[in-house]
Design a protein around this motif. Structure first.
Motif, PDB file in Angstrom:
ATOM      1  N   GLN A  21       0.838  -1.207   0.000  1.00 43.83           N
ATOM      2  CA  GLN A  21       0.000   0.000   0.000  1.00 43.83           C
ATOM      3  C   GLN A  21       0.872   1.255   0.000  1.00 43.83           C
ATOM      4  OE1 GLN A  21      -2.827   0.077   3.200  1.00 43.83           O
ATOM      5  NE2 GLN A  21      -4.173  -1.432   2.225  1.00 43.83           N
ATOM      6  N   LEU A  22       1.907   1.228   0.857  1.00 43.32           N
ATOM      7  CA  LEU A  22       2.769   2.403   0.975  1.00 43.32           C
ATOM      8  C   LEU A  22       3.445   2.705  -0.366  1.00 43.32           C
ATOM      9  CD1 LEU A  22       3.685   4.489   3.081  1.00 43.32           C
ATOM     10  CD2 LEU A  22       5.716   3.096   3.454  1.00 43.32           C
ATOM     11  N   THR A  23       3.968   1.654  -1.008  1.00 41.78           N
ATOM     12  CA  THR A  23       4.674   1.900  -2.275  1.00 41.78           C
ATOM     13  C   THR A  23       3.716   2.369  -3.360  1.00 41.78           C
ATOM     14  OG1 THR A  23       4.454  -0.439  -2.823  1.00 41.78           O
ATOM     15  CG2 THR A  23       6.556   0.254  -1.888  1.00 41.78           C
ATOM     16  N   SER A  24       2.421   2.027  -3.253  1.00 40.54           N
ATOM     17  CA  SER A  24       1.544   2.495  -4.324  1.00 40.54           C
ATOM     18  C   SER A  24       1.023   3.904  -4.114  1.00 40.54           C
ATOM     19  CB  SER A  24       0.409   1.511  -4.598  1.00 40.54           C
ATOM     20  OG  SER A  24      -0.172   1.102  -3.401  1.00 40.54           O
ATOM     21  N   VAL A  25       1.030   4.424  -2.861  1.00 43.90           N
ATOM     22  CA  VAL A  25       0.519   5.795  -2.676  1.00 43.90           C
ATOM     23  C   VAL A  25       1.595   6.850  -2.430  1.00 43.90           C
ATOM     24  CG1 VAL A  25      -1.747   5.107  -1.829  1.00 43.90           C
ATOM     25  CG2 VAL A  25       0.095   5.523  -0.194  1.00 43.90           C
ATOM     26  N   LEU A  26       2.722   6.460  -1.820  1.00 46.11           N
ATOM     27  CA  LEU A  26       3.713   7.459  -1.406  1.00 46.11           C
ATOM     28  C   LEU A  26       4.333   8.139  -2.629  1.00 46.11           C
ATOM     29  CD1 LEU A  26       5.072   8.638   1.105  1.00 46.11           C
ATOM     30  CD2 LEU A  26       6.839   6.909   0.877  1.00 46.11           C
ATOM     31  N   THR A  27       4.046   9.428  -2.798  1.00 43.00           N
ATOM     32  CA  THR A  27       4.586  10.120  -3.964  1.00 43.00           C
ATOM     33  C   THR A  27       5.897  10.829  -3.646  1.00 43.00           C
ATOM     34  OG1 THR A  27       2.720  11.573  -3.495  1.00 43.00           O
ATOM     35  CG2 THR A  27       2.762  10.510  -5.630  1.00 43.00           C
ATOM     36  N   LEU A  28       5.995  11.391  -2.437  1.00 44.58           N
ATOM     37  CA  LEU A  28       7.185  12.181  -2.146  1.00 44.58           C
ATOM     38  C   LEU A  28       7.411  12.280  -0.642  1.00 44.58           C
ATOM     39  CD1 LEU A  28       9.224  13.953  -3.789  1.00 44.58           C
ATOM     40  CD2 LEU A  28       7.793  15.903  -3.205  1.00 44.58           C
ATOM     41  N   VAL A  29       8.680  12.139  -0.237  1.00 45.92           N
ATOM     42  CA  VAL A  29       9.060  12.435   1.145  1.00 45.92           C
ATOM     43  C   VAL A  29      10.032  13.604   1.084  1.00 45.92           C
ATOM     44  CG1 VAL A  29      10.101  11.588   3.270  1.00 45.92           C
ATOM     45  CG2 VAL A  29       8.879  10.005   1.790  1.00 45.92           C
ATOM     46  N   CYS A  30       9.735  14.640   1.858  1.00 46.80           N
ATOM     47  CA  CYS A  30      10.632  15.799   1.911  1.00 46.80           C
ATOM     48  C   CYS A  30      11.107  15.919   3.353  1.00 46.80           C
ATOM     49  CB  CYS A  30       9.875  17.051   1.485  1.00 46.80           C
ATOM     50  SG  CYS A  30      10.821  18.561   1.701  1.00 46.80           S
ATOM     51  N   SER A  31      12.359  15.503   3.618  1.00 51.87           N
ATOM     52  CA  SER A  31      12.904  15.602   4.975  1.00 51.87           C
ATOM     53  C   SER A  31      13.756  16.848   5.050  1.00 51.87           C
ATOM     54  CB  SER A  31      13.759  14.382   5.289  1.00 51.87           C
ATOM     55  OG  SER A  31      12.977  13.224   5.196  1.00 51.87           O
ATOM     56  N   GLN A  32      13.610  17.597   6.115  1.00 51.24           N
ATOM     57  CA  GLN A  32      14.331  18.861   6.145  1.00 51.24           C
ATOM     58  C   GLN A  32      14.778  19.304   7.529  1.00 51.24           C
ATOM     59  OE1 GLN A  32      10.987  21.579   4.766  1.00 51.24           O
ATOM     60  NE2 GLN A  32      11.840  22.773   6.461  1.00 51.24           N
ATOM     61  N   ARG A  33      15.693  20.260   7.541  1.00 54.32           N
ATOM     62  CA  ARG A  33      16.139  20.936   8.757  1.00 54.32           C
ATOM     63  C   ARG A  33      16.232  22.417   8.411  1.00 54.32           C
ATOM     64  NH1 ARG A  33      15.667  16.377   9.541  1.00 54.32           N
ATOM     65  NH2 ARG A  33      17.029  14.897  10.602  1.00 54.32           N
ATOM     66  N   LEU A  34      16.408  23.248   9.455  1.00 53.03           N
ATOM     67  CA  LEU A  34      16.629  24.665   9.219  1.00 53.03           C
ATOM     68  C   LEU A  34      18.043  25.030   9.648  1.00 53.03           C
ATOM     69  CD1 LEU A  34      13.269  26.199  10.508  1.00 53.03           C
ATOM     70  CD2 LEU A  34      14.002  25.913   8.138  1.00 53.03           C
ATOM     71  N   LEU A  35      18.763  25.730   8.788  1.00 55.19           N
ATOM     72  CA  LEU A  35      20.117  26.189   9.119  1.00 55.19           C
ATOM     73  C   LEU A  35      20.091  27.707   9.219  1.00 55.19           C
ATOM     74  CD1 LEU A  35      22.116  24.089   6.498  1.00 55.19           C
ATOM     75  CD2 LEU A  35      22.029  23.678   8.960  1.00 55.19           C
ATOM     76  N   ARG A  36      20.740  28.232  10.263  1.00 56.01           N
ATOM     77  CA  ARG A  36      20.825  29.690  10.372  1.00 56.01           C
ATOM     78  C   ARG A  36      21.768  30.222   9.293  1.00 56.01           C
ATOM     79  NH1 ARG A  36      22.580  30.938  16.277  1.00 56.01           N
ATOM     80  NH2 ARG A  36      23.789  29.042  15.915  1.00 56.01           N
ATOM     81  N   LYS A  37      21.375  31.347   8.710  1.00 56.50           N
ATOM     82  CA  LYS A  37      22.203  31.936   7.654  1.00 56.50           C
ATOM     83  C   LYS A  37      23.199  32.921   8.267  1.00 56.50           C
ATOM     84  CE  LYS A  37      18.657  33.259   4.896  1.00 56.50           C
ATOM     85  NZ  LYS A  37      18.006  33.739   3.681  1.00 56.50           N
ATOM     86  N   THR A  38      24.400  32.932   7.725  1.00 61.72           N
ATOM     87  CA  THR A  38      25.433  33.856   8.162  1.00 61.72           C
ATOM     88  C   THR A  38      24.922  35.293   8.021  1.00 61.72           C
ATOM     89  OG1 THR A  38      26.974  32.290   7.214  1.00 61.72           O
ATOM     90  CG2 THR A  38      27.860  34.432   7.796  1.00 61.72           C
ATOM     91  N   CYS A  39      25.139  36.114   9.070  1.00 63.80           N
ATOM     92  CA  CYS A  39      24.711  37.517   9.013  1.00 63.80           C
ATOM     93  C   CYS A  39      25.576  38.259   7.991  1.00 63.80           C
ATOM     94  CB  CYS A  39      24.846  38.162  10.390  1.00 63.80           C
ATOM     95  SG  CYS A  39      24.594  39.942  10.373  1.00 63.80           S
ATOM     96  N   LEU A  40      24.931  38.888   7.047  1.00 62.80           N
ATOM     97  CA  LEU A  40      25.678  39.554   5.979  1.00 62.80           C
ATOM     98  C   LEU A  40      26.353  40.840   6.461  1.00 62.80           C
ATOM     99  CD1 LEU A  40      23.156  39.056   3.037  1.00 62.80           C
ATOM    100  CD2 LEU A  40      25.259  37.765   3.510  1.00 62.80           C
ATOM    101  N   GLU A  41      25.827  41.421   7.557  1.00 59.98           N
ATOM    102  CA  GLU A  41      26.372  42.680   8.068  1.00 59.98           C
ATOM    103  C   GLU A  41      27.766  42.491   8.682  1.00 59.98           C
ATOM    104  OE1 GLU A  41      24.640  45.714   7.973  1.00 59.98           O
ATOM    105  OE2 GLU A  41      23.171  44.616   6.754  1.00 59.98           O
ATOM    106  N   CYS A  42      28.007  41.300   9.281  1.00 61.05           N
ATOM    107  CA  CYS A  42      29.255  41.149  10.024  1.00 61.05           C
ATOM    108  C   CYS A  42      30.059  39.924   9.566  1.00 61.05           C
ATOM    109  CB  CYS A  42      28.986  41.073  11.523  1.00 61.05           C
ATOM    110  SG  CYS A  42      27.965  39.676  12.006  1.00 61.05           S
TER     111      CYS A  42
END
Ligand SMILES: [Zn+2]
Length: 381
Positions: A276-297
């Motif tokens: 069942q899983l293989t017939s319905v699962l279209t996409l898995v999006c695994s993610q994290r958030l990374l802090r971006k380097t401050c452009l000012e400093c």
């Protein structure tokens, strides 16, 4: 922070609370903590996932400040011995003209130094509305768009708490609403984090009558085509969701799992049959958030400036690994492969999260410390 104790002269508690909240909001805080400590009431804001000190309020105002928050959230001010939770729509600091109404949730908790309160802010951040602005790679955005264009399927956004998966899910549902106006879209959430125009949103009560499973079953009789299911927590809910996808609905949901391989194994462990899983699962999006380097400093010898409140980082970007069920993955899943076998296989489809993150380091978007903090050390090749 610079002007600690400056609130000492301010005996207008209402104004003081408004001021703390507007400072937190201005810094894009997701939570503002009011925490009694030995020296007073420490006010901290969670910005880009990290707590930053905003102010230390004098001890003699401590109780009144927490009490004011309780009044705002319609909590019982005379009960200081039990945890309480409430919510409000805050109209902003009247001292500042450009205040937009914001949904806030206030939770209090008694401690040995008095009550502490945490205010959660439900931002409707305008820059995080579209799939293109989350920080995902353009190829990944195309894959998501392709999956959303299908009439049926099962799309999972996965990651730990605070990984931005809900924001991604909201961006997906907005995309469906805006690109396919003729489809009926409903959401089941706990809690409803963002109000979406032209979408029916339902607040789940997980401990009451309207739990996920029961709601989901009833909802299928409301002629839905696309359903956002806040979370799949148990086997029953997973089974109804998969059934709905099998009968021609597009289901979008989240899971608290690390990467695509973990996510797939999690659903199998919940008792979803592999076929069942293989017939319905279209996409898995695994993610994290990374802090971006401050452009000012970022170029300075020591990082940290006023713009980034001394942290060296400003804003966050998503970093993700996407996986689809292709022929090879299907074969492995049907053979009950382990998560690590599956992981090796899925990596063939494209870079994993660490690879994507290292590309962001090379481009100067973030740095290795941040990648190590969020994803662990890069294994030596
Ligand atoms: Zn800076």
């Amino acid at each position: 922070m610079g002007n600690r104790q400056s609130g000492a002269q301010n005996h207008d508690v209402t104004g003081l609370v408004n001021q703390m909240l507007s400072r937190g909001l201005a810094a894009r805080a997701t939570d503002v903590h009011f925490e009694p400590i030995d020296d007073g009431l420490l006010v901290r804001a969670r910005i880009d996932g990290q707590l930053v000190d905003l102010e230390l309020l004098p001890t003699n105002l401590s109780e009144n400040v927490v009490s004011r928050l309780k009044v705002m959230a319609s909590l019982l001010t005379y009960r200081v011995d039990i945890p309480q939770e409430g919510s409000l729509v805050w109209q902003g600091d009247s001292a500042e003209p450009a205040g937009h109404p914001v949904d806030l949730r206030v939770a209090t908790f008694p401690t040995i130094r008095g009550e502490r309160a945490v205010v959660r802010v439900f931002h409707v951040s305008s820059e995080l509305r579209s799939l293109d602005t989350l920080g995902l790679h353009p190829e990944q955005v195309s894959l998501i768009r392709f999956a959303l264009a299908q009439p049926a399927g099962f799309i999972v956004a996965s990651g730990p708490a605070g990984s931005g998966k809900t924001t991604t899910l909201y961006a997906m549902i907005r995309e469906v609403r805006d690109q396919f106006a003729g489809r009926s879209v409903l959401t089941l959430e706990d809690p409803v984090e963002q109000r979406l125009d032209r979408i029916t949103q339902i607040q789940i009560n997980p401990h009451g009558e309207l739990g996920y499973e029961r709601c989901m079953r009833s909802l299928l009789r409301q002629d839905p085509q696309v359903i956002l299911l806040g979370e799949v927590r148990d086997r029953q809910t997973a089974a109804v969701a998969i059934e709905a996808a099998l009968t021609g609905h597009l289901i979008l949901t989240t899971a608290h799992s690390g990467d695509p391989a973990d996510t797939i194994v999690r659903f199998l462990e919940m008792g979803i049959p592999a076929y069942q899983l293989t017939s319905v699962l279209t996409l898995v999006c695994s993610q994290r958030l990374l802090r971006k380097t401050c452009l000012e400093c970022s170029g300075a010898s020591s990082r940290g400036c006023e713009a980034c409140l001394g942290t060296g980082y400003a804003g966050r970007t998503a970093v993700a690994q996407l996986a689809q069920i292709d022929e090879q993955a299907r074969t492995l899943i049907l053979r009950c492969a382990t998560a690590s076998e599956l992981r090796r296989e899925l990596k063939r489809q494209g870079p994993d999260m660490i690879d994507r993150a290292m590309t962001l380091v090379t481009s100067g978007t973030t740095d290795e410390c941040e990648v190590a903090r969020v994803l662990g050390q890069r294994p030596s090749a």
